[in-house]
Design a protein around this motif. Structure first.
Motif, PDB file in Angstrom:
ATOM      1  N   ASP A 274       0.740  -1.041  -0.022  1.00 10.01           N
ATOM      2  CA  ASP A 274      -0.217  -0.368   0.069  1.00 10.01           C
ATOM      3  C   ASP A 274       0.847   1.297   0.433  1.00 10.01           C
ATOM      4  OD1 ASP A 274      -2.526  -1.544   0.036  1.00 10.01           O
ATOM      5  OD2 ASP A 274      -2.414  -0.914   1.617  1.00 10.01           O
ATOM      6  N   GLY A 275       1.872   1.805   1.149  1.00 10.06           N
ATOM      7  CA  GLY A 275       3.077   2.342   0.792  1.00 10.06           C
ATOM      8  C   GLY A 275       3.380   3.024  -0.689  1.00 10.06           C
ATOM      9  N   GLY A 276       3.877   1.184  -1.376  1.00  9.17           N
ATOM     10  CA  GLY A 276       4.774   1.167  -2.516  1.00  9.17           C
ATOM     11  C   GLY A 276       3.444   2.145  -3.578  1.00  9.17           C
ATOM     12  N   ASN A 277       2.425   1.795  -3.144  1.00  5.69           N
ATOM     13  CA  ASN A 277       1.164   1.994  -4.523  1.00  5.69           C
ATOM     14  C   ASN A 277       1.637   4.038  -4.575  1.00  5.69           C
ATOM     15  OD1 ASN A 277      -1.294   2.587  -5.651  1.00  5.69           O
ATOM     16  ND2 ASN A 277      -1.671   0.582  -5.938  1.00  5.69           N
ATOM     17  N   LEU A 278       1.340   3.934  -3.501  1.00  2.00           N
ATOM     18  CA  LEU A 278       1.690   5.359  -3.373  1.00  2.00           C
ATOM     19  C   LEU A 278       2.796   6.484  -4.148  1.00  2.00           C
ATOM     20  CD1 LEU A 278      -0.419   6.346   0.284  1.00  2.00           C
ATOM     21  CD2 LEU A 278      -1.260   6.552  -2.095  1.00  2.00           C
ATOM     22  N   LEU A 279       3.616   5.776  -4.204  1.00  5.76           N
ATOM     23  CA  LEU A 279       5.652   6.262  -4.495  1.00  5.76           C
ATOM     24  C   LEU A 279       5.554   5.782  -6.066  1.00  5.76           C
ATOM     25  CD1 LEU A 279       7.258   5.288  -1.155  1.00  5.76           C
ATOM     26  CD2 LEU A 279       5.935   7.611  -1.929  1.00  5.76           C
ATOM     27  N   GLN A 280       3.949   5.146  -6.639  1.00  8.36           N
ATOM     28  CA  GLN A 280       4.488   4.325  -8.056  1.00  8.36           C
ATOM     29  C   GLN A 280       4.750   5.834  -8.949  1.00  8.36           C
ATOM     30  OE1 GLN A 280       1.964   2.294 -10.385  1.00  8.36           O
ATOM     31  NE2 GLN A 280       0.557   2.305  -8.148  1.00  8.36           N
TER      32      GLN A 280
ATOM     33  N   THR B  19      -1.032  20.512 -15.154  1.00  8.74           N
ATOM     34  CA  THR B  19       0.057  20.729 -15.686  1.00  8.74           C
ATOM     35  C   THR B  19       0.742  21.902 -15.600  1.00  8.74           C
ATOM     36  OG1 THR B  19      -0.458  21.433 -18.100  1.00  8.74           O
ATOM     37  CG2 THR B  19      -0.969  19.005 -18.153  1.00  8.74           C
ATOM     38  N   SER B  20       1.909  21.556 -16.062  1.00 10.34           N
ATOM     39  CA  SER B  20       2.714  23.135 -16.401  1.00 10.34           C
ATOM     40  C   SER B  20       3.950  22.450 -17.564  1.00 10.34           C
ATOM     41  CB  SER B  20       4.437  23.042 -15.493  1.00 10.34           C
ATOM     42  OG  SER B  20       5.378  22.053 -14.752  1.00 10.34           O
ATOM     43  N   GLU B  21       4.262  23.846 -18.154  1.00  7.61           N
ATOM     44  CA  GLU B  21       5.210  23.424 -19.486  1.00  7.61           C
ATOM     45  C   GLU B  21       6.827  22.497 -18.758  1.00  7.61           C
ATOM     46  OE1 GLU B  21       7.889  26.564 -20.259  1.00  7.61           O
ATOM     47  OE2 GLU B  21       7.462  27.395 -18.211  1.00  7.61           O
ATOM     48  N   HIS B  22       6.835  22.134 -17.522  1.00  8.75           N
ATOM     49  CA  HIS B  22       7.875  21.611 -17.757  1.00  8.75           C
ATOM     50  C   HIS B  22       7.594  19.865 -17.614  1.00  8.75           C
ATOM     51  CE1 HIS B  22       9.940  24.642 -16.900  1.00  8.75           C
ATOM     52  NE2 HIS B  22       8.923  25.239 -16.028  1.00  8.75           N
ATOM     53  N   CYS B  23       6.481  19.725 -17.327  1.00 11.14           N
ATOM     54  CA  CYS B  23       6.045  17.840 -17.405  1.00 11.14           C
ATOM     55  C   CYS B  23       4.489  17.737 -17.095  1.00 11.14           C
ATOM     56  CB  CYS B  23       6.717  17.611 -16.244  1.00 11.14           C
ATOM     57  SG  CYS B  23       5.782  15.801 -16.066  1.00 11.14           S
ATOM     58  N   ILE B  24       3.909  17.152 -18.628  1.00 10.79           N
ATOM     59  CA  ILE B  24       2.636  16.665 -18.523  1.00 10.79           C
ATOM     60  C   ILE B  24       2.203  15.233 -18.162  1.00 10.79           C
ATOM     61  CG2 ILE B  24       2.239  18.516 -20.333  1.00 10.79           C
ATOM     62  CD1 ILE B  24       2.322  16.618 -21.810  1.00 10.79           C
ATOM     63  N   ALA B  25       3.042  14.518 -16.924  1.00  8.57           N
ATOM     64  CA  ALA B  25       2.793  13.444 -17.150  1.00  8.57           C
ATOM     65  C   ALA B  25       1.092  13.313 -15.792  1.00  8.57           C
ATOM     66  CB  ALA B  25       4.091  13.080 -16.683  1.00  8.57           C
ATOM     67  N   THR B  26       1.357  11.982 -16.118  1.00  4.33           N
ATOM     68  CA  THR B  26       0.537  11.465 -14.944  1.00  4.33           C
ATOM     69  C   THR B  26       0.795  11.017 -13.823  1.00  4.33           C
ATOM     70  OG1 THR B  26      -0.534   9.429 -16.273  1.00  4.33           O
ATOM     71  CG2 THR B  26      -1.712  11.663 -16.753  1.00  4.33           C
ATOM     72  N   HIS B  27      -0.095  10.797 -12.629  1.00  9.04           N
ATOM     73  CA  HIS B  27      -0.270   9.868 -11.687  1.00  9.04           C
ATOM     74  C   HIS B  27      -0.787   8.879 -11.978  1.00  9.04           C
ATOM     75  CE1 HIS B  27      -0.368   7.715  -7.702  1.00  9.04           C
ATOM     76  NE2 HIS B  27       1.413   8.603  -6.978  1.00  9.04           N
ATOM     77  N   PRO B  28       0.268   7.555 -11.787  1.00  5.45           N
ATOM     78  CA  PRO B  28      -0.246   6.093 -12.768  1.00  5.45           C
ATOM     79  C   PRO B  28      -1.753   4.999 -11.393  1.00  5.45           C
ATOM     80  CG  PRO B  28       1.604   5.527 -11.955  1.00  5.45           C
ATOM     81  CD  PRO B  28       1.577   6.888 -11.339  1.00  5.45           C
ATOM     82  N   SER B  29      -1.153   5.374  -9.907  1.00  6.21           N
ATOM     83  CA  SER B  29      -2.103   5.091  -9.437  1.00  6.21           C
ATOM     84  C   SER B  29      -4.094   4.879  -9.168  1.00  6.21           C
ATOM     85  CB  SER B  29      -1.492   4.900  -8.066  1.00  6.21           C
ATOM     86  OG  SER B  29      -2.449   4.849  -7.265  1.00  6.21           O
ATOM     87  N   ASP B  30      -4.516   3.487  -9.648  1.00  2.33           N
ATOM     88  CA  ASP B  30      -5.975   3.195  -9.017  1.00  2.33           C
ATOM     89  C   ASP B  30      -6.044   3.475  -7.416  1.00  2.33           C
ATOM     90  OD1 ASP B  30      -7.025   2.229 -11.478  1.00  2.33           O
ATOM     91  OD2 ASP B  30      -5.377   0.620 -11.673  1.00  2.33           O
ATOM     92  N   MET B  31      -5.415   3.232  -7.053  1.00  4.36           N
ATOM     93  CA  MET B  31      -6.027   2.852  -5.408  1.00  4.36           C
ATOM     94  C   MET B  31      -5.377   4.053  -4.652  1.00  4.36           C
ATOM     95  SD  MET B  31      -3.683   1.399  -2.215  1.00  4.36           S
ATOM     96  CE  MET B  31      -4.070   1.028  -0.580  1.00  4.36           C
ATOM     97  N   ALA B  32      -5.132   5.054  -5.037  1.00  6.12           N
ATOM     98  CA  ALA B  32      -4.655   6.810  -4.932  1.00  6.12           C
ATOM     99  C   ALA B  32      -5.834   7.242  -4.969  1.00  6.12           C
ATOM    100  CB  ALA B  32      -3.036   7.259  -5.446  1.00  6.12           C
ATOM    101  N   VAL B  33      -6.595   7.374  -6.776  1.00 10.21           N
ATOM    102  CA  VAL B  33      -7.665   8.386  -6.553  1.00 10.21           C
ATOM    103  C   VAL B  33      -8.388   7.398  -6.040  1.00 10.21           C
ATOM    104  CG1 VAL B  33      -9.686   8.654  -8.435  1.00 10.21           C
ATOM    105  CG2 VAL B  33      -6.643   7.436  -9.140  1.00 10.21           C
TER     106      VAL B  33
END
Length: 334
Positions: free
Chosen positions: A109-115, A153-167
Motif C-alpha cells: 500500500d505504501g509503495g502504491n502511493l510512491l509509484q 500541467t506545466s510547461e515542464h511536465c505533463i505526466a500523470t500519476h498511474p495509481s488506481d488506489m490513490a484515486v
C-alpha cells in the motif's frame, strides 16, 4: 542495471537512519515499480534498504471509527480484507481494477502511493525528460501524448500519476502517516502528491529519509453509494486514460455529500472540493451531474494527442455519479 549494496532493516528507526545517512539509498518492499525502473536505468540507487520485515503488516480499527492500513499490507491483502470490503468497498474495488493479481500480491500500500509515472519518455533514457533529468525538457509536450495529463500541467511536465488506489484514497480523504529523521507526521492525501510546477522531478511531499508507515481511512466509507469507473484501452491490466472514484452520502434522491476524484488526468489524483459542493443538498439528476463535471474539468488543457480526454472525463464523471446513485458497478477487470 547498476550495482548496489543491500541491507535489511529490523526497525523503522533503523531504516530511516540508513536512508538518511546515504543520499543514494532507497527503501524497497514489493519492488514492483522500483526494480523495473532500475532495470531501465531510470532509478540508480547505490543502496537498497529492505523494509519487508518491519511491523507494518496489519490493519487496525482507529478509536474514532476509521481504519489504519499498515504500509506493508499488500494490495491484495487490503482489497480482500473483510473490514475494507464491508466498510470501504470503493477502495477494494479500485485496487482490484489495477494491475494483475500477481502484482497485487507483491505491491504494498505504501509503495502504491510512491509509484512513478508510466510516461513513455520518462522510461526512455534516450529522450529528454525533466522528471528524470531536470532541465533537459519535456518530450511529451510536443511528442505523442495520448496518455498524458490535461489538468494541473506545466510547461515542464505533463505526466500523470498511474495509481488506481490513490484515486480512491483521495475520494475517501485518507491521511498518510510517515516517520523520518525529524520524527512522525501525518499528511493529508490531497497534500501528499505534487503538481509538476517548476520541479517535476518531485512526485510527492516526502522529506529525505521519510518512510510511509500507515494510511488512515476516516470513518465515512460511502459503503452504500460508490463506484470506480476506469476507462482504458483494453478491459484489463492497463493504466487509466480517465478514471473516476465517487462516494455519495444520500438521503433518498438528495445528495448530502459527494466525493469525486479523477485519475489518469493529472500529476496527482484530481479533486476539487468546491466542485463537489455543487451537489450538496441537490437532487441526483443528470443536469446536476453535468454541472459538476464541467466544474471539475474547468481549466483542462489538451495537447496534440490527448484533447479527447477533456470530453471523456466529463462524460465519465456523469456516468460514474449515476452508477453510484443506482449502485451499479462497472464490469470487473478480467
Amino acid at each position: 542495471m547498476n550495482s548496489f549494496t543491500y541491507s535489511r532493516a529490523d526497525a523503522v528507526a533503523t531504516a530511516v537512519r540508513e536512508t538518511t545517512a546515504d543520499p543514494v539509498a532507497k527503501f524497497i518492499a514489493g519492488g514492483t515499480n522500483l526494480l523495473d525502473l532500475m532495470k531501465e536505468n531510470v532509478e540508480r540507487p547505490g543502496h537498497l534498504v529492505d523494509i519487508t520485515r518491519l511491523p507494518l503488516h496489519q490493519i487496525e480499527t482507529l478509536p474514532e471509527g476509521g481504519l489504519r492500513l499498515g504500509a506493508l499490507m499488500t494490495n491484495a491483502q487490503t482489497a480482500y480484507h473483510p473490514e475494507v470490503e464491508r466498510r470501504y468497498p470503493l477502495l477494494s474495488k479500485t485496487i482490484l481494477a489495477g494491475a494483475t493479481a500477481q502484482l497485487r500480491n507483491m505491491a504494498t500500500d505504501g509503495g502504491n502511493l510512491l509509484q512513478r509515472t508510466r510516461c513513455y519518455y520518462f522510461y526512455d533514457t534516450a529522450t529528454p525528460c525533466n522528471k528524470r533529468e531536470p532541465g533537459t525538457g519535456c518530450s511529451a509536450v510536443g511528442g505523442y501524448n495520448r496518455i498524458h495529463a490535461i489538468l494541473g500541467t506545466s510547461e515542464h511536465c505533463i505526466a500523470t500519476h498511474p495509481s488506481d488506489m490513490a484515486v480512491a484514497l483521495a475520494a475517501l480523504k485518507a491521511v498518510v502517516n510517515v516517520t523520518g529523521p525529524d520524527g512522525e507526521r501525518s499528511i493529508e492525501l490531497a497534500d501528499f502528491h505534487r503538481l509538476p510546477g517548476d520541479e517535476p522531478q518531485y512526485d510527492n511531499t516526502l522529506r529525505p529519509g521519510e518512510l510511509i508507515t500507515s494510511i488512515d481511512l476516516p470513518a465515512q466509507g460511502f459503503a452504500e453509494h460508490y463506484t470506480y469507473l476506469k476507462l482504458r484501452d483494453r478491459a484489463s491490466y492497463a493504466f487509466a486514460l480517465v478514471s473516476v472514484a465517487v462516494g455519495l452520502d444520500m438521503d433518498g434522491d438528495t445528495i448530502r455529500e459527494a466525493r469525486i476524484a479523477l485519475g489518469g488526468v493529472a500529476h496527482k489524483p484530481w479533486r476539487k472540493p468546491e466542485a463537489e459542493a455543487l451537489l450538496h443538498g441537490q437532487p441526483a439528476t443528470k443536469e446536476n451531474f453535468r454541472q459538476v463535471a464541467e466544474a471539475l474539468v474547468q481549466g483542462a488543457k489538451g495537447y496534440s494527442s490527448n484533447t479527447f480526454k477533456i470530453e471523456l472525463a466529463k462524460r465519465a464523471i456523469v456516468r460514474a455519479l449515476q452508477l453510484a446513485v443506482d449502485m451499479q458497478q462497472p464490469s470487473p477487470a478480467l
